[in-house]
Design a protein around this motif. Structure first.
Motif, PDB file in Angstrom:
ATOM      1  N   THR A  22       0.828  -1.210   0.000  1.00 20.78           N
ATOM      2  CA  THR A  22       0.000   0.000   0.000  1.00 20.78           C
ATOM      3  C   THR A  22       0.861   1.259   0.000  1.00 20.78           C
ATOM      4  O   THR A  22       0.608   2.217  -0.756  1.00 20.78           O
ATOM      5  CB  THR A  22      -0.931   0.003   1.226  1.00 20.78           C
ATOM      6  N   ILE A  25       2.538   1.690  -3.450  1.00 26.28           N
ATOM      7  CA  ILE A  25       1.639   2.232  -4.469  1.00 26.28           C
ATOM      8  C   ILE A  25       1.401   3.720  -4.250  1.00 26.28           C
ATOM      9  O   ILE A  25       1.349   4.512  -5.199  1.00 26.28           O
ATOM     10  CB  ILE A  25       0.304   1.449  -4.444  1.00 26.28           C
ATOM     11  N   THR A  26       1.282   4.108  -2.990  1.00 25.19           N
ATOM     12  CA  THR A  26       1.119   5.530  -2.684  1.00 25.19           C
ATOM     13  C   THR A  26       2.342   6.321  -3.144  1.00 25.19           C
ATOM     14  O   THR A  26       2.227   7.420  -3.736  1.00 25.19           O
ATOM     15  CB  THR A  26       0.909   5.732  -1.180  1.00 25.19           C
ATOM     16  N   ALA A  28       4.374   5.445  -5.544  1.00 23.29           N
ATOM     17  CA  ALA A  28       4.361   5.450  -7.012  1.00 23.29           C
ATOM     18  C   ALA A  28       3.428   6.523  -7.546  1.00 23.29           C
ATOM     19  O   ALA A  28       3.730   7.202  -8.545  1.00 23.29           O
ATOM     20  CB  ALA A  28       3.947   4.073  -7.531  1.00 23.29           C
ATOM     21  N   ASP A  29       2.271   6.706  -6.893  1.00 26.63           N
ATOM     22  CA  ASP A  29       1.354   7.769  -7.298  1.00 26.63           C
ATOM     23  C   ASP A  29       1.978   9.149  -7.104  1.00 26.63           C
ATOM     24  O   ASP A  29       1.807  10.057  -7.929  1.00 26.63           O
ATOM     25  CB  ASP A  29       0.061   7.675  -6.486  1.00 26.63           C
ATOM     26  N   PHE A  38      -2.468   4.882  -9.610  1.00 27.23           N
ATOM     27  CA  PHE A  38      -2.342   3.484  -9.187  1.00 27.23           C
ATOM     28  C   PHE A  38      -3.191   3.169  -7.948  1.00 27.23           C
ATOM     29  O   PHE A  38      -3.524   2.011  -7.693  1.00 27.23           O
ATOM     30  CB  PHE A  38      -0.874   3.156  -8.868  1.00 27.23           C
ATOM     31  N   ALA A  39      -3.523   4.181  -7.177  1.00 26.73           N
ATOM     32  CA  ALA A  39      -4.231   3.954  -5.916  1.00 26.73           C
ATOM     33  C   ALA A  39      -5.609   3.340  -6.113  1.00 26.73           C
ATOM     34  O   ALA A  39      -6.223   2.861  -5.154  1.00 26.73           O
ATOM     35  CB  ALA A  39      -4.364   5.261  -5.149  1.00 26.73           C
ATOM     36  N   MET A  42      -5.687  -0.089  -4.717  1.00 29.69           N
ATOM     37  CA  MET A  42      -5.293  -0.319  -3.323  1.00 29.69           C
ATOM     38  C   MET A  42      -6.411  -0.912  -2.472  1.00 29.69           C
ATOM     39  O   MET A  42      -6.159  -1.471  -1.410  1.00 29.69           O
ATOM     40  CB  MET A  42      -4.818   1.000  -2.692  1.00 29.69           C
TER      41      MET A  42
END
Length: 386
Positions: A22, A25-26, A28-29, A38-39, A42
């Motif tokens: 998680t 991904i955060t 990456a955003d 991408f979120a 999640m």
């Protein structure tokens, strides 16, 4: 039956992995900017936690998920209106709450299943006693494997009891599988335990078992269920009065003497229990005279008809001849492991093996007993060597 055992270390490991994913991904955003979001993927993290983790770890994953989504909606999507951001965060909160409710429901059901399993296991233990069994000087080692996943017992039955009429043992196989087969087996087994103590002959014991199964079948037919039959082999040892065998349609047993294995069909030809009404001919026991050092191996057809990957049947007699040097408990463990290897763990029917012998502390036979047994012993030896 097995109860559910949770591993705190595994729960923690799964939760930490989901938190790391998680956060990744955060990040990456945050690096990619508003063009890639991408979120959106999640939301699966707290749902996975709900299905795999304890409640507190699910709550931890859900909390990290909500915080990360709040950060993304507040800082990384500037084109959204305030109302859209509020709706988005509200949806995130709903996913987190749903994950917590799902986790709580799952844990409650697992706890209920565990309690039910404990009760069922206790009932099944009362139905079939743990091996090995002892009855006077007799010892019965072996194993019982139910073909029904998660069940401790199935359609096979066995018992050994010491009675005023000698030592009596039964092994049986109920037609069919599942709960109806267990019910029929319980009726027959309960009637054996009662009749073995009070009835003077094996024939009378078998008749009482027949009557009990007939009553069960009548009740089952009234409810629209299937009538069932049971194959059974009864054994009686009366000391100086010798040994008797009565077969109710059961498969042959094996006699192990001086390292030689012989298939025995004593009393073969009797109808299974539940089918006695098909003929007026009464069942008859057969007198045999095993030696003090003989072993008798009883089994159900779930063993002899077990198939390997090539479709071949399990060669029980050959395996017994290979391992006659083993002690009964070792032989039982070896046979079970070998059967599982042979079938690849895919048994199609309940499988039971009983290895019966006189205990090491049993009194040896006198010379007079040996002299009386000589003629029949010679014939049994010839059969075993054949």
């Amino acid at each position: 039956m097995t109860t559910i055992q949770r591993s705190p270390a595994r729960d923690r490991g799964v939760a930490m992995l989901l938190v790391i994913v998680t956060l990744a991904i955060t990040l990456a955003d945050a690096v990619s900017g508003p063009q890639l979001h991408f979120a959106l993927f999640m939301g699966i993290a707290p749902l996975i936690a709900a299905l795999r983790c304890a409640y507190r770890w699910t709550a931890a994953v859900a909390a990290v998920y909500v915080l990360c989504q709040a950060y993304i909606h507040a800082r990384l999507v500037p084109d959204w209106s305030v109302a859209s951001k509020v709706v988005g965060i509200f949806g995130v909160a709903l996913v987190a709450v749903f994950a917590l409710v799902l986790c709580r429901t799952r844990l409650e059901r697992e706890a209920l299943y565990a309690r039910t399993s404990m009760v069922a296991d206790a009932v099944q233990r009362e139905m079939l006693r743990e091996l090995p069994l002892t009855a006077g000087p007799l010892e019965a080692y072996g194993f019982y494997v139910s073909a029904q996943e998660g069940a401790r017992v199935g359609g096979d039955i066995y018992e050994a009891v010491s009675t005023p009429h000698g030592l009596r043992l039964v092994i049986g196989d109920v037609q069919g599988k599942g709960m109806p087969a267990i019910g029929a087996g319980h009726e027959v087994l309960a009637s054996f335990r009662e009749a073995a103590y009070y009835k003077d002959t094996l024939e009378a014991v078998a008749e009482r078992m027949e009557q009990a199964l007939s009553r069960y079948n009548a009740r089952s037919a009234e409810r629209g269920g299937q009538e069932r039959f049971v194959t059974a082999l009864l054994l009686e040892v009366r000391g100086e009065d010798g040994t008797k065998v009565l077969s109710c349609g059961h498969i042959p047993y094996y006699l192990v003497r001086d390292g030689q294995v012989g298939e025995r069909t004593d009393g073969e030809g009797g109808l299974p229990l539940g089918l006695g009404w098909l003929t007026d001919e009464a069942r008859r026991s057969v007198a045999v005279e095993p030696l003090a050092d003989d072993w008798i191996v009883l089994c159900t057809d779930g063993v002899t008809e077990a198939r390997g990957a090539d479709g071949a049947f399990y060669p029980l007699a050959d395996r017994l001849a290979r391992w006659t040097h083993l002690e009964p408990d070792e032989l039982a463990h070896t046979l079970r492991a070998d059967l599982e290897r042979f079938t690849g763990g895919q048994l199609k029917d309940d499988a039971t093996v009983l290895i019966v012998r006189r205990g090491p502390h049993a009194a040896p036979r006198t010379d007079a007993e040996a002299a009386r047994a000589t003629p029949d012993q010679l014939s049994m030896a010839r059969a075993a060597a054949a």
